[in-house]
Design a protein around this motif. Sequence first.
Motif, mmCIF file in Angstrom:
data_model
loop_
_atom_site.group_PDB
_atom_site.id
_atom_site.type_symbol
_atom_site.label_atom_id
_atom_site.label_comp_id
_atom_site.label_asym_id
_atom_site.label_seq_id
_atom_site.Cartn_x
_atom_site.Cartn_y
_atom_site.Cartn_z
ATOM 1 N N GLU A 1 31.559 39.489 42.512
ATOM 2 C CA GLU A 1 30.612 40.559 42.174
ATOM 3 C C GLU A 1 29.915 41.083 43.428
ATOM 4 O OE1 GLU A 1 27.986 39.457 39.049
ATOM 5 O OE2 GLU A 1 29.603 38.941 37.669
ATOM 6 N N LEU A 2 29.602 40.186 44.355
ATOM 7 C CA LEU A 2 29.002 40.610 45.619
ATOM 8 C C LEU A 2 29.970 41.486 46.402
ATOM 9 C CD1 LEU A 2 26.788 40.535 47.764
ATOM 10 C CD2 LEU A 2 27.712 38.334 48.544
ATOM 11 N N VAL A 3 31.235 41.098 46.439
ATOM 12 C CA VAL A 3 32.261 41.878 47.142
ATOM 13 C C VAL A 3 32.411 43.260 46.496
ATOM 14 C CG1 VAL A 3 34.740 42.022 47.628
ATOM 15 C CG2 VAL A 3 33.522 39.863 47.971
ATOM 16 N N THR A 4 32.461 43.288 45.171
ATOM 17 C CA THR A 4 32.610 44.559 44.466
ATOM 18 C C THR A 4 31.425 45.483 44.732
ATOM 19 O OG1 THR A 4 33.895 43.458 42.724
ATOM 20 C CG2 THR A 4 32.933 45.612 42.202
ATOM 21 N N ARG A 5 30.213 44.931 44.684
ATOM 22 C CA ARG A 5 29.021 45.732 44.950
ATOM 23 C C ARG A 5 29.006 46.239 46.382
ATOM 24 N NH1 ARG A 5 26.192 41.565 42.236
ATOM 25 N NH2 ARG A 5 25.359 40.865 44.245
ATOM 26 N N LEU A 6 29.505 45.430 47.303
ATOM 27 C CA LEU A 6 29.514 45.804 48.712
ATOM 28 C C LEU A 6 30.382 47.038 48.940
ATOM 29 C CD1 LEU A 6 28.525 44.920 51.526
ATOM 30 C CD2 LEU A 6 30.607 43.553 51.727
ATOM 31 N N PHE A 7 31.580 47.036 48.380
ATOM 32 C CA PHE A 7 32.454 48.205 48.513
ATOM 33 C C PHE A 7 31.849 49.416 47.803
ATOM 34 C CE2 PHE A 7 35.899 45.100 49.453
ATOM 35 C CZ PHE A 7 36.416 45.713 50.588
ATOM 36 N N HIS A 8 31.282 49.180 46.625
ATOM 37 C CA HIS A 8 30.708 50.286 45.855
ATOM 38 C C HIS A 8 29.540 50.934 46.607
ATOM 39 C CE1 HIS A 8 29.642 52.597 42.289
ATOM 40 N NE2 HIS A 8 28.385 52.213 42.452
ATOM 41 N N SER A 9 28.687 50.095 47.209
ATOM 42 C CA SER A 9 27.534 50.624 47.955
ATOM 43 C C SER A 9 27.980 51.452 49.151
ATOM 44 C CB SER A 9 26.632 49.474 48.413
ATOM 45 O OG SER A 9 26.108 48.768 47.318
ATOM 46 N N ALA A 10 29.104 51.052 49.758
ATOM 47 C CA ALA A 10 29.632 51.789 50.911
ATOM 48 C C ALA A 10 30.505 52.967 50.487
ATOM 49 C CB ALA A 10 30.434 50.843 51.806
ATOM 50 N N ARG A 11 30.630 53.174 49.163
ATOM 51 C CA ARG A 11 31.467 54.242 48.617
ATOM 52 C C ARG A 11 32.904 54.132 49.101
ATOM 53 N NH1 ARG A 11 27.526 59.641 48.569
ATOM 54 N NH2 ARG A 11 25.822 58.662 47.377
ATOM 55 N N LEU A 12 33.379 52.907 49.059
ATOM 56 C CA LEU A 12 34.753 52.608 49.445
ATOM 57 C C LEU A 12 35.498 52.025 48.254
ATOM 58 C CD1 LEU A 12 34.113 50.950 52.931
ATOM 59 C CD2 LEU A 12 35.025 53.249 52.516
ATOM 60 N N SER A 13 36.802 52.256 48.226
ATOM 61 C CA SER A 13 37.630 51.744 47.121
ATOM 62 C C SER A 13 38.801 50.959 47.686
ATOM 63 C CB SER A 13 38.143 52.903 46.251
ATOM 64 O OG SER A 13 37.069 53.617 45.678
ATOM 65 N N ALA B 1 38.139 49.160 57.149
ATOM 66 C CA ALA B 1 39.480 48.756 57.588
ATOM 67 C C ALA B 1 40.193 47.917 56.533
ATOM 68 C CB ALA B 1 39.378 47.967 58.899
ATOM 69 N N LEU B 2 39.438 47.298 55.639
ATOM 70 C CA LEU B 2 40.054 46.463 54.603
ATOM 71 C C LEU B 2 40.589 47.298 53.438
ATOM 72 C CD1 LEU B 2 37.466 43.527 54.470
ATOM 73 C CD2 LEU B 2 39.665 43.588 55.655
ATOM 74 N N CYS B 3 40.385 48.595 53.505
ATOM 75 C CA CYS B 3 40.863 49.481 52.441
ATOM 76 C C CYS B 3 42.248 50.040 52.726
ATOM 77 C CB CYS B 3 39.876 50.626 52.225
ATOM 78 S SG CYS B 3 38.250 50.105 51.658
ATOM 79 N N ASP B 4 42.810 49.727 53.888
ATOM 80 C CA ASP B 4 44.120 50.255 54.252
ATOM 81 C C ASP B 4 45.268 49.425 53.705
ATOM 82 O OD1 ASP B 4 42.899 52.295 55.673
ATOM 83 O OD2 ASP B 4 42.859 51.149 57.544
ATOM 84 N N ASP B 5 45.015 48.143 53.410
ATOM 85 C CA ASP B 5 46.046 47.222 52.934
ATOM 86 C C ASP B 5 45.814 46.885 51.466
ATOM 87 O OD1 ASP B 5 47.591 45.882 55.488
ATOM 88 O OD2 ASP B 5 45.548 46.480 56.009
ATOM 89 N N PRO B 6 46.829 46.348 50.794
ATOM 90 C CA PRO B 6 46.586 45.793 49.452
ATOM 91 C C PRO B 6 45.469 44.746 49.532
ATOM 92 C CG PRO B 6 48.935 45.905 49.893
ATOM 93 C CD PRO B 6 48.241 46.245 51.186
ATOM 94 N N PHE B 7 44.574 44.773 48.558
ATOM 95 C CA PHE B 7 43.413 43.878 48.592
ATOM 96 C C PHE B 7 43.554 42.798 47.526
ATOM 97 C CE2 PHE B 7 39.037 42.525 47.909
ATOM 98 C CZ PHE B 7 38.571 42.424 49.214
ATOM 99 N N ILE B 8 43.144 41.580 47.886
ATOM 100 C CA ILE B 8 43.219 40.424 46.992
ATOM 101 C C ILE B 8 41.795 40.031 46.631
ATOM 102 C CG2 ILE B 8 44.060 38.067 46.717
ATOM 103 C CD1 ILE B 8 45.960 38.754 49.162
ATOM 104 N N LEU B 9 41.441 40.155 45.361
ATOM 105 C CA LEU B 9 40.087 39.870 44.896
ATOM 106 C C LEU B 9 40.052 38.529 44.185
ATOM 107 C CD1 LEU B 9 37.153 40.923 44.528
ATOM 108 C CD2 LEU B 9 37.906 41.872 42.335
ATOM 109 N N THR B 10 39.201 37.645 44.649
ATOM 110 C CA THR B 10 39.011 36.364 43.976
ATOM 111 C C THR B 10 37.976 36.547 42.875
ATOM 112 O OG1 THR B 10 39.402 35.247 46.090
ATOM 113 C CG2 THR B 10 38.506 33.915 44.303
ATOM 114 N N GLU B 11 38.380 36.359 41.636
ATOM 115 C CA GLU B 11 37.492 36.628 40.508
ATOM 116 C C GLU B 11 36.325 35.649 40.453
ATOM 117 O OE1 GLU B 11 37.407 39.123 38.700
ATOM 118 O OE2 GLU B 11 39.382 40.023 38.633
ATOM 119 N N ALA B 12 36.543 34.405 40.900
ATOM 120 C CA ALA B 12 35.463 33.431 40.922
ATOM 121 C C ALA B 12 34.632 33.627 42.192
ATOM 122 C CB ALA B 12 36.027 32.012 40.872
ATOM 123 N N GLY B 13 33.518 32.891 42.267
ATOM 124 C CA GLY B 13 32.717 32.906 43.489
ATOM 125 C C GLY B 13 31.987 34.205 43.706
ATOM 126 N N SER B 14 32.233 34.856 44.851
ATOM 127 C CA SER B 14 31.427 36.009 45.265
ATOM 128 C C SER B 14 32.070 37.346 44.907
ATOM 129 C CB SER B 14 31.189 35.940 46.779
ATOM 130 O OG SER B 14 32.418 35.822 47.466
#
Length: 292
Positions: A199-211, A184-197
């Motif tokens: 890389e975890l967020v990026t891996r999470l979407f990648h593992s779920a094959r979501l962009s 559901a978070l792929c339907d809107d513009p997404f805001i990525l915080t470069e600090a903190g987590s």
Amino acid sequence: MTLTQLEIFSLVAELQGFTSAAHRLGISQSAVSHAIKALEQELGIDLFRRHQSQVELSDIGQQLLLRARAMLGLANTLQQEAADARGMKRGTLRIGSFGPTSSNRLLPPILERFRLAYPGIEVHIDEGPDRQVLQWLDERRIDVGFVVLEQERFDTFALFEDQLVALLPADHPLASHPAIGLEALCDDPFILTEAGSSELVTRLFHSARLSPKVRFRCAQLLSTLEAVCRGDGVSLVAQASLPQVADTRYVQRPLAPAVARTIGLAVLDRRQASPATLAFVQLAQSVHNRSS
């Protein structure tokens, strides 16, 4: 070759300047230049490439910097072990921290108890993104760092677990849902915080094959929060990183299924860690266990 020369060499490399290193050390620039020149003459190589206002490591200088920091780390451990025999009355501890979770939530109570127990230990704290803390550990620029686990190449100690949560504008259609699916978070513009987590967020979407539709890349969490509040998009952050005081302009919702994140401390090698480092780790675990 002396430890003082190696310390100056390491600091000039870190700050990329003789003047900056001199200011940090509280000595003259000529003393810094003399120490580097003497070291280069002894080794028979150029450690730096000189520019007008900055210097950068030569290829061999980059290679030797890791050795120099290893030697300085072992020397510090030796000093710490001697200090430990005297009741740890003197010494230095260098800590790496990242973001609000470690810097604002985990570190302060640990640091308060550490300073009371070991007032003679001089504490230095460097804050940066979590990936930079890992780099500092590899480069021996810090003795211990707060990291997101797991980290197989380090010796680690778990301290705290929280979860990733979706951030939504308060008037978003999904704000009424008790939990949010990652898709559901792929339907809107997404805001990525470069600090903190990030890389975890990026891996999470990648593992779920979501962009996700990443439209904003924010260096700080506060920028992410403001962008969400303005309705510019949605985001995904660690719950413990959020301000303790609620802001009615946005809502946080857990993911479905839930995604946990574990924060801990890491050292390069516990067998070579200084007594001050091990004492800090022990206190950190004590504070965590007491608060759990």
